[in-house]
Design an enzyme around this catalytic site. Structure first.
Site, PDB file in Angstrom:
ATOM      1  N   ASP A   8       0.901  -1.186   0.179  1.00  0.00           N
ATOM      2  CA  ASP A   8      -0.614   0.002   0.049  1.00  0.00           C
ATOM      3  C   ASP A   8       0.828   1.605  -0.231  1.00  0.00           C
ATOM      4  O   ASP A   8       1.855   1.045   0.045  1.00  0.00           O
ATOM      5  CB  ASP A   8      -1.178   0.132   0.974  1.00  0.00           C
ATOM      6  CG  ASP A   8      -0.169   0.373   2.754  1.00  0.00           C
ATOM      7  OD1 ASP A   8       1.031   0.023   2.960  1.00  0.00           O
ATOM      8  OD2 ASP A   8      -0.472   0.672   3.607  1.00  0.00           O
ATOM      9  N   HIS A   9       0.590   2.548  -0.114  1.00  0.00           N
ATOM     10  CA  HIS A   9       1.237   3.842   0.197  1.00  0.00           C
ATOM     11  C   HIS A   9       1.953   3.380   1.362  1.00  0.00           C
ATOM     12  O   HIS A   9       3.106   4.074   1.137  1.00  0.00           O
ATOM     13  CB  HIS A   9       0.031   5.033   0.960  1.00  0.00           C
ATOM     14  CG  HIS A   9      -0.574   4.864   1.287  1.00  0.00           C
ATOM     15  ND1 HIS A   9      -2.224   4.137   1.582  1.00  0.00           N
ATOM     16  CD2 HIS A   9      -0.983   5.777   2.618  1.00  0.00           C
ATOM     17  CE1 HIS A   9      -2.516   4.320   3.391  1.00  0.00           C
ATOM     18  NE2 HIS A   9      -1.971   5.227   3.567  1.00  0.00           N
ATOM     19  N   CYS A  65       3.175  -3.193   4.197  1.00  0.00           N
ATOM     20  CA  CYS A  65       2.704  -2.081   4.549  1.00  0.00           C
ATOM     21  C   CYS A  65       3.020  -0.874   5.584  1.00  0.00           C
ATOM     22  O   CYS A  65       4.050  -1.133   5.511  1.00  0.00           O
ATOM     23  CB  CYS A  65       1.436  -2.087   5.542  1.00  0.00           C
ATOM     24  SG  CYS A  65       0.746  -3.208   6.216  1.00  0.00           S
ATOM     25  N   THR A  67       3.104  -0.748   8.568  1.00  0.00           N
ATOM     26  CA  THR A  67       3.798  -1.936   9.980  1.00  0.00           C
ATOM     27  C   THR A  67       3.889  -3.185   9.406  1.00  0.00           C
ATOM     28  O   THR A  67       5.065  -3.906   9.802  1.00  0.00           O
ATOM     29  CB  THR A  67       2.661  -1.927  10.783  1.00  0.00           C
ATOM     30  OG1 THR A  67       1.478  -2.402  10.232  1.00  0.00           O
ATOM     31  CG2 THR A  67       2.378  -0.376  11.417  1.00  0.00           C
ATOM     32  N   HIS A  98      11.503 -22.804   9.694  1.00  0.00           N
ATOM     33  CA  HIS A  98      10.909 -23.378  10.081  1.00  0.00           C
ATOM     34  C   HIS A  98       9.346 -23.116   9.703  1.00  0.00           C
ATOM     35  O   HIS A  98       8.407 -24.127   9.642  1.00  0.00           O
ATOM     36  CB  HIS A  98      10.733 -22.756  11.605  1.00  0.00           C
ATOM     37  CG  HIS A  98      11.789 -23.085  12.944  1.00  0.00           C
ATOM     38  ND1 HIS A  98      11.390 -23.146  13.616  1.00  0.00           N
ATOM     39  CD2 HIS A  98      13.123 -23.538  12.444  1.00  0.00           C
ATOM     40  CE1 HIS A  98      12.933 -23.555  14.430  1.00  0.00           C
ATOM     41  NE2 HIS A  98      13.827 -23.943  13.005  1.00  0.00           N
ATOM     42  N   ARG A 131      11.780 -31.787   8.950  1.00  0.00           N
ATOM     43  CA  ARG A 131      11.043 -31.621  10.183  1.00  0.00           C
ATOM     44  C   ARG A 131       9.693 -31.221  10.246  1.00  0.00           C
ATOM     45  O   ARG A 131       9.342 -31.664  11.250  1.00  0.00           O
ATOM     46  CB  ARG A 131      12.826 -31.361  11.584  1.00  0.00           C
ATOM     47  CG  ARG A 131      12.949 -30.163  11.683  1.00  0.00           C
ATOM     48  CD  ARG A 131      14.149 -30.654  12.331  1.00  0.00           C
ATOM     49  NE  ARG A 131      15.305 -28.705  12.632  1.00  0.00           N
ATOM     50  CZ  ARG A 131      14.608 -28.633  13.517  1.00  0.00           C
ATOM     51  NH1 ARG A 131      14.065 -28.640  14.658  1.00  0.00           N
ATOM     52  NH2 ARG A 131      15.025 -27.541  14.157  1.00  0.00           N
ATOM     53  N   HIS A 132       9.743 -29.771  10.125  1.00  0.00           N
ATOM     54  CA  HIS A 132       8.957 -29.170  10.164  1.00  0.00           C
ATOM     55  C   HIS A 132       7.112 -29.424  10.021  1.00  0.00           C
ATOM     56  O   HIS A 132       6.338 -28.623  10.200  1.00  0.00           O
ATOM     57  CB  HIS A 132       9.312 -27.287  10.366  1.00  0.00           C
ATOM     58  CG  HIS A 132       9.987 -27.108  11.316  1.00  0.00           C
ATOM     59  ND1 HIS A 132       9.907 -27.282  12.565  1.00  0.00           N
ATOM     60  CD2 HIS A 132      11.261 -26.756  11.535  1.00  0.00           C
ATOM     61  CE1 HIS A 132      11.118 -26.752  13.067  1.00  0.00           C
ATOM     62  NE2 HIS A 132      12.007 -26.569  12.499  1.00  0.00           N
TER      63      HIS A 132
HETATM   64  C1  RB5 Z   1      -1.916   2.891   6.937  1.00  0.00           C
HETATM   65  O1  RB5 Z   1      -2.061   4.503   7.063  1.00  0.00           O
HETATM   66  C2  RB5 Z   1      -1.860   1.620   7.378  1.00  0.00           C
HETATM   67  O2  RB5 Z   1      -2.394   1.112   8.573  1.00  0.00           O
HETATM   68  C3  RB5 Z   1      -1.091   1.142   6.869  1.00  0.00           C
HETATM   69  O3  RB5 Z   1      -0.230   0.394   5.615  1.00  0.00           O
HETATM   70  C4  RB5 Z   1      -0.697  -0.540   7.443  1.00  0.00           C
HETATM   71  O4  RB5 Z   1       0.361   0.204   8.366  1.00  0.00           O
HETATM   72  C5  RB5 Z   1      -1.809  -1.070   8.238  1.00  0.00           C
HETATM   73  O5  RB5 Z   1      -1.193  -2.309   8.539  1.00  0.00           O
END
Ligand code: RB5
Length: 146
Positions: A8-9, A65, A67, A98, A131-132
């Site tokens: 995403d952005h 994304c 995070t 794993h 093995r996993h």
């Molecule tokens: C978008 O602002 C943000 O929520 C997305 O990129 C991501 O971090 C969501 O998990």
């Protein structure tokens, strides 16, 4: 390797950096977008890359994304996807050794370019430890009960 990538952005800028690195290293990269910093919805890109990996001939996928959390959740809803949110070399190693992850997720706002390149390299240079396999079979059984 043949790699599908998408973000995403929030992951766009890091996606572009990872893509440039992989192309420079002669990997075959297909970019499923997004193509700018304009706001989009990460589930759309997790789905695109997840489906491409499950239905295509890719060695693995990379999703990003802000995070890596949202897009990893989305990608994991595609049957057959094992998406792992990785944030250092150790988690990248374990995701392959794993979990035999077929998609790795990174955070564009939480992971530096240097760390991301190292993570991708580590993942590509690690092999699954059979093995996993029985645990992965159990994950597949959960999918079958949908
Ligand atoms: C978008 O602002 C943000 O929520 C997305 O990129 C991501 O971090 C969501 O998990």
């Amino acid at each position: 390797m043949k790699i599908a990538i998408g973000s995403d952005h929030g992951g766009y800028e890091l996606k572009e950096k990872i893509k440039s690195f992989l192309i420079l290293e002669n990997h075959d990269v297909t970019d499923y977008g997004t193509n700018s910093l304009a706001s989009v919805d990460y589930p759309d890109y997790g789905k695109k890359v997840g489906e491409a990996v499950v239905n295509g001939t890719y060695d693995f996928g990379i999703v990003l994304c802000g995070t890596g959390i949202g897009i990893s959740i989305a990608a994991n809803k595609v049957k057959g996807v094992r998406a792992a949110l990785v944030y250092d070399d150790n988690t990248a190693y374990l995701a392959k050794a794993h979990n035999n992850a077929n998609v790795i997720a990174l955070g564009g706002r939480t992971t530096s370019e240097e760390a991301a390149i190292s993570i991708v390299n580590t993942f590509m240079n690690t092999t699954f430890e059979p093995r996993h396999q029985s645990r992965l079979d159990k994950i597949k059984n959960i999918e079958g009960k949908e």
